[in-house]
Design a protein around this motif. Structure first.
Motif, PDB file in Angstrom:
ATOM      1  N   GLN A  45      27.831  42.923  40.826  1.00  0.00           N
ATOM      2  CA  GLN A  45      28.764  42.552  41.885  1.00  0.00           C
ATOM      3  C   GLN A  45      29.176  43.695  42.803  1.00  0.00           C
ATOM      4  O   GLN A  45      29.251  43.511  44.026  1.00  0.00           O
ATOM      5  CB  GLN A  45      30.015  41.882  41.302  1.00  0.00           C
ATOM      6  CG  GLN A  45      29.777  40.519  40.699  1.00  0.00           C
ATOM      7  CD  GLN A  45      29.551  40.595  39.198  1.00  0.00           C
ATOM      8  OE1 GLN A  45      28.938  41.534  38.714  1.00  0.00           O
ATOM      9  NE2 GLN A  45      30.051  39.608  38.471  1.00  0.00           N
ATOM     10  N   LYS A  95      31.489  46.077  36.227  1.00  0.00           N
ATOM     11  CA  LYS A  95      30.500  45.059  36.578  1.00  0.00           C
ATOM     12  C   LYS A  95      29.198  45.738  37.004  1.00  0.00           C
ATOM     13  O   LYS A  95      29.215  46.818  37.591  1.00  0.00           O
ATOM     14  CB  LYS A  95      31.018  44.187  37.724  1.00  0.00           C
ATOM     15  CG  LYS A  95      32.295  43.422  37.428  1.00  0.00           C
ATOM     16  CD  LYS A  95      32.034  42.238  36.523  1.00  0.00           C
ATOM     17  CE  LYS A  95      33.290  41.372  36.392  1.00  0.00           C
ATOM     18  NZ  LYS A  95      33.072  40.199  35.535  1.00  0.00           N
ATOM     19  N   MET A 121      28.483  43.841  47.063  1.00  0.00           N
ATOM     20  CA  MET A 121      29.532  44.060  48.062  1.00  0.00           C
ATOM     21  C   MET A 121      29.182  45.238  48.965  1.00  0.00           C
ATOM     22  O   MET A 121      29.325  45.168  50.192  1.00  0.00           O
ATOM     23  CB  MET A 121      30.872  44.319  47.372  1.00  0.00           C
ATOM     24  CG  MET A 121      31.472  43.129  46.640  1.00  0.00           C
ATOM     25  SD  MET A 121      32.024  41.802  47.753  1.00  0.00           S
ATOM     26  CE  MET A 121      30.739  40.588  47.440  1.00  0.00           C
ATOM     27  N   GLU A 133      38.891  37.982  46.311  1.00  0.00           N
ATOM     28  CA  GLU A 133      37.842  36.979  46.201  1.00  0.00           C
ATOM     29  C   GLU A 133      38.177  35.730  47.021  1.00  0.00           C
ATOM     30  O   GLU A 133      37.264  35.075  47.559  1.00  0.00           O
ATOM     31  CB  GLU A 133      37.630  36.618  44.735  1.00  0.00           C
ATOM     32  CG  GLU A 133      36.974  37.745  43.938  1.00  0.00           C
ATOM     33  CD  GLU A 133      36.801  37.440  42.469  1.00  0.00           C
ATOM     34  OE1 GLU A 133      35.905  38.023  41.830  1.00  0.00           O
ATOM     35  OE2 GLU A 133      37.588  36.621  41.936  1.00  0.00           O
ATOM     36  N   TYR A 164      35.016  43.751  51.813  1.00  0.00           N
ATOM     37  CA  TYR A 164      33.835  43.894  50.957  1.00  0.00           C
ATOM     38  C   TYR A 164      33.865  45.224  50.204  1.00  0.00           C
ATOM     39  O   TYR A 164      33.566  45.269  49.002  1.00  0.00           O
ATOM     40  CB  TYR A 164      32.561  43.818  51.794  1.00  0.00           C
ATOM     41  CG  TYR A 164      32.233  42.451  52.343  1.00  0.00           C
ATOM     42  CD1 TYR A 164      32.558  41.297  51.637  1.00  0.00           C
ATOM     43  CD2 TYR A 164      31.579  42.310  53.570  1.00  0.00           C
ATOM     44  CE1 TYR A 164      32.256  40.039  52.149  1.00  0.00           C
ATOM     45  CE2 TYR A 164      31.269  41.057  54.081  1.00  0.00           C
ATOM     46  CZ  TYR A 164      31.609  39.931  53.370  1.00  0.00           C
ATOM     47  OH  TYR A 164      31.305  38.695  53.873  1.00  0.00           O
ATOM     48  N   TYR A 207      35.354  45.722  41.514  1.00  0.00           N
ATOM     49  CA  TYR A 207      34.343  45.346  40.529  1.00  0.00           C
ATOM     50  C   TYR A 207      33.875  46.561  39.724  1.00  0.00           C
ATOM     51  O   TYR A 207      33.573  46.450  38.530  1.00  0.00           O
ATOM     52  CB  TYR A 207      33.146  44.700  41.219  1.00  0.00           C
ATOM     53  CG  TYR A 207      33.393  43.287  41.707  1.00  0.00           C
ATOM     54  CD1 TYR A 207      34.147  42.389  40.954  1.00  0.00           C
ATOM     55  CD2 TYR A 207      32.863  42.846  42.913  1.00  0.00           C
ATOM     56  CE1 TYR A 207      34.367  41.091  41.396  1.00  0.00           C
ATOM     57  CE2 TYR A 207      33.071  41.542  43.366  1.00  0.00           C
ATOM     58  CZ  TYR A 207      33.830  40.675  42.610  1.00  0.00           C
ATOM     59  OH  TYR A 207      34.043  39.402  43.046  1.00  0.00           O
ATOM     60  N   ILE A 245      37.163  36.504  50.523  1.00  0.00           N
ATOM     61  CA  ILE A 245      35.704  36.426  50.663  1.00  0.00           C
ATOM     62  C   ILE A 245      35.249  34.968  50.766  1.00  0.00           C
ATOM     63  O   ILE A 245      34.348  34.641  51.547  1.00  0.00           O
ATOM     64  CB  ILE A 245      35.018  37.144  49.489  1.00  0.00           C
ATOM     65  CG1 ILE A 245      35.224  38.657  49.621  1.00  0.00           C
ATOM     66  CG2 ILE A 245      33.516  36.823  49.449  1.00  0.00           C
ATOM     67  CD1 ILE A 245      34.733  39.464  48.438  1.00  0.00           C
ATOM     68  N   SER A 246      35.891  34.085  50.025  1.00  0.00           N
ATOM     69  CA  SER A 246      35.548  32.655  50.131  1.00  0.00           C
ATOM     70  C   SER A 246      35.881  32.133  51.524  1.00  0.00           C
ATOM     71  O   SER A 246      35.148  31.295  52.064  1.00  0.00           O
ATOM     72  CB  SER A 246      36.281  31.843  49.058  1.00  0.00           C
ATOM     73  OG  SER A 246      37.669  31.724  49.339  1.00  0.00           O
ATOM     74  N   SER A 280      44.959  40.763  51.745  1.00  0.00           N
ATOM     75  CA  SER A 280      44.170  41.981  51.542  1.00  0.00           C
ATOM     76  C   SER A 280      45.063  43.165  51.190  1.00  0.00           C
ATOM     77  O   SER A 280      44.671  44.020  50.381  1.00  0.00           O
ATOM     78  CB  SER A 280      43.337  42.303  52.791  1.00  0.00           C
ATOM     79  OG  SER A 280      44.159  42.744  53.872  1.00  0.00           O
ATOM     80  N   LEU A 337      42.515  41.004  42.434  1.00  0.00           N
ATOM     81  CA  LEU A 337      41.111  40.615  42.589  1.00  0.00           C
ATOM     82  C   LEU A 337      41.000  39.177  43.071  1.00  0.00           C
ATOM     83  O   LEU A 337      40.125  38.855  43.891  1.00  0.00           O
ATOM     84  CB  LEU A 337      40.369  40.802  41.267  1.00  0.00           C
ATOM     85  CG  LEU A 337      38.852  40.577  41.318  1.00  0.00           C
ATOM     86  CD1 LEU A 337      38.180  41.484  42.339  1.00  0.00           C
ATOM     87  CD2 LEU A 337      38.235  40.792  39.936  1.00  0.00           C
ATOM     88  N   ARG A 338      41.883  38.307  42.596  1.00  0.00           N
ATOM     89  CA  ARG A 338      41.875  36.912  43.083  1.00  0.00           C
ATOM     90  C   ARG A 338      42.135  36.874  44.580  1.00  0.00           C
ATOM     91  O   ARG A 338      41.522  36.071  45.308  1.00  0.00           O
ATOM     92  CB  ARG A 338      42.927  36.076  42.335  1.00  0.00           C
ATOM     93  CG  ARG A 338      42.520  35.669  40.925  1.00  0.00           C
ATOM     94  CD  ARG A 338      43.387  34.521  40.410  1.00  0.00           C
ATOM     95  NE  ARG A 338      44.797  34.870  40.374  1.00  0.00           N
ATOM     96  CZ  ARG A 338      45.409  35.389  39.321  1.00  0.00           C
ATOM     97  NH1 ARG A 338      44.724  35.637  38.211  1.00  0.00           N
ATOM     98  NH2 ARG A 338      46.704  35.675  39.361  1.00  0.00           N
ATOM     99  N   THR A 365      36.615  45.274  47.497  1.00  0.00           N
ATOM    100  CA  THR A 365      36.274  44.347  46.415  1.00  0.00           C
ATOM    101  C   THR A 365      35.197  44.964  45.537  1.00  0.00           C
ATOM    102  O   THR A 365      35.235  44.848  44.304  1.00  0.00           O
ATOM    103  CB  THR A 365      35.812  42.996  46.971  1.00  0.00           C
ATOM    104  OG1 THR A 365      36.822  42.452  47.833  1.00  0.00           O
ATOM    105  CG2 THR A 365      35.546  42.010  45.841  1.00  0.00           C
TER     106      THR A 365
END
Length: 254
Positions: free
Chosen positions: A230, A227, A234, A186, A215, A222, A189-190, A162, A182-183, A218
């Motif tokens: 998305q 975006k 969040m 994400e 959240y 986005y 989050i997964s 993070s 961003l990866r 992220t």
């Protein structure tokens, strides 16, 4: 010609740093609303950080207390963009790492703090036109190296991910770190959705404060990508966890 190209790069990076991290706005029509939301959020966060910092400074010093004090100075510096706080954080991180060189989390914080030193470099106008700009580039590159090293040492650590993620998505695009950041976010989050994927850190992944942090930022990332859905999904998650927090109130204004 090569020297002129390098100088040009320094000037561009200096300009971009003045526009990013709490101010990387891609849509001119929403600049003022975003700045207002961020200003309120920063003010609330700084108040909370300073309150906790005052309490910790009154405690007998040990390595764990010192780590938390360093983190608080880091976050205060991140929000108020004052180099004095970031420098205090770095001094503390150096002290911690001297006694505990294997502390990957503090190494990640140290790397992120170096990027703040580049962002908040004094007399920026002079750095833009002199070799002082190389110092800013050094801080950026050193910060990236330290964060990458920390992730490599503890790939499954969601806190380290993070730190790197939030730092990288807010760096100038010219450094090419956004996608990596961003990866990271994400991936966390997964893990939050399926803690069994990272059982060692299940408690952290179920922590409400940590989830709100992930959240919210992220969602901010986005937004930088323009975006449409998305970001707000969040921010809804943030509000659903607790809308009566600095992040919750900021999410409600979105």
């Amino acid at each position: 010609m090569k020297k002129l190209s390098i100088l040009f790069l320094i000037v561009i990076c200096s300009f971009l740093f003045s526009c990013t991290h709490k101010g990387n706005l891609s849509n001119q029509d929403t600049d003022y609303s975003k700045i207002s939301i961020q200003s309120f959020l920063s003010a609330e966060l700084i108040t909370e950080y300073k309150k906790v910092l005052t309490e910790l400074l009154a405690e007998p010093e040990d390595i764990d207390i010192l780590k938390e004090i360093g983190k608080l100075y880091f976050f205060i510096g991140m929000e108020n963009q004052r180099l004095e706080n970031t420098n205090k954080a770095i001094d503390i991180f150096k002290k911690v790492l001297k006694d505990n060189p294997q502390c990957s989390e503090i190494r990640a914080y140290m790397g992120a703090a170096y990027t703040l030193k580049a962002r908040d470099f004094p007399i920026k106008w002079l750095a833009n036109i002199t070799p002082l700009g190389f110092i800013r580039l050094f801080y950026v590159n050193e910060g990236i190296k330290k964060m990458n090293a920390a992730v490599k040492e503890e790939e499954m650590n969601p806190v380290i991910r993070s730190i790197r993620g939030n730092t990288c998505v807010n760096m100038p695009q010219i450094f090419g770190q956004f996608k990596k950041g961003l990866r990271d976010m994400e991936l966390i989050i997964s893990w939050i959705k399926k803690p069994e994927m990272n059982p060692q850190y299940a408690d952290m992944l179920n922590d409400k404060s940590f989830k709100i942090f992930v959240y919210y930022y992220t969602g901010e990332a986005y937004l930088l990508q323009n975006k449409k859905q998305q970001p707000y999904s969040m921010f809804r998650l943030v509000k659903n966890i607790n809308s009566d927090t600095p992040y919750g109130r900021a999410a409600r204004r979105r």
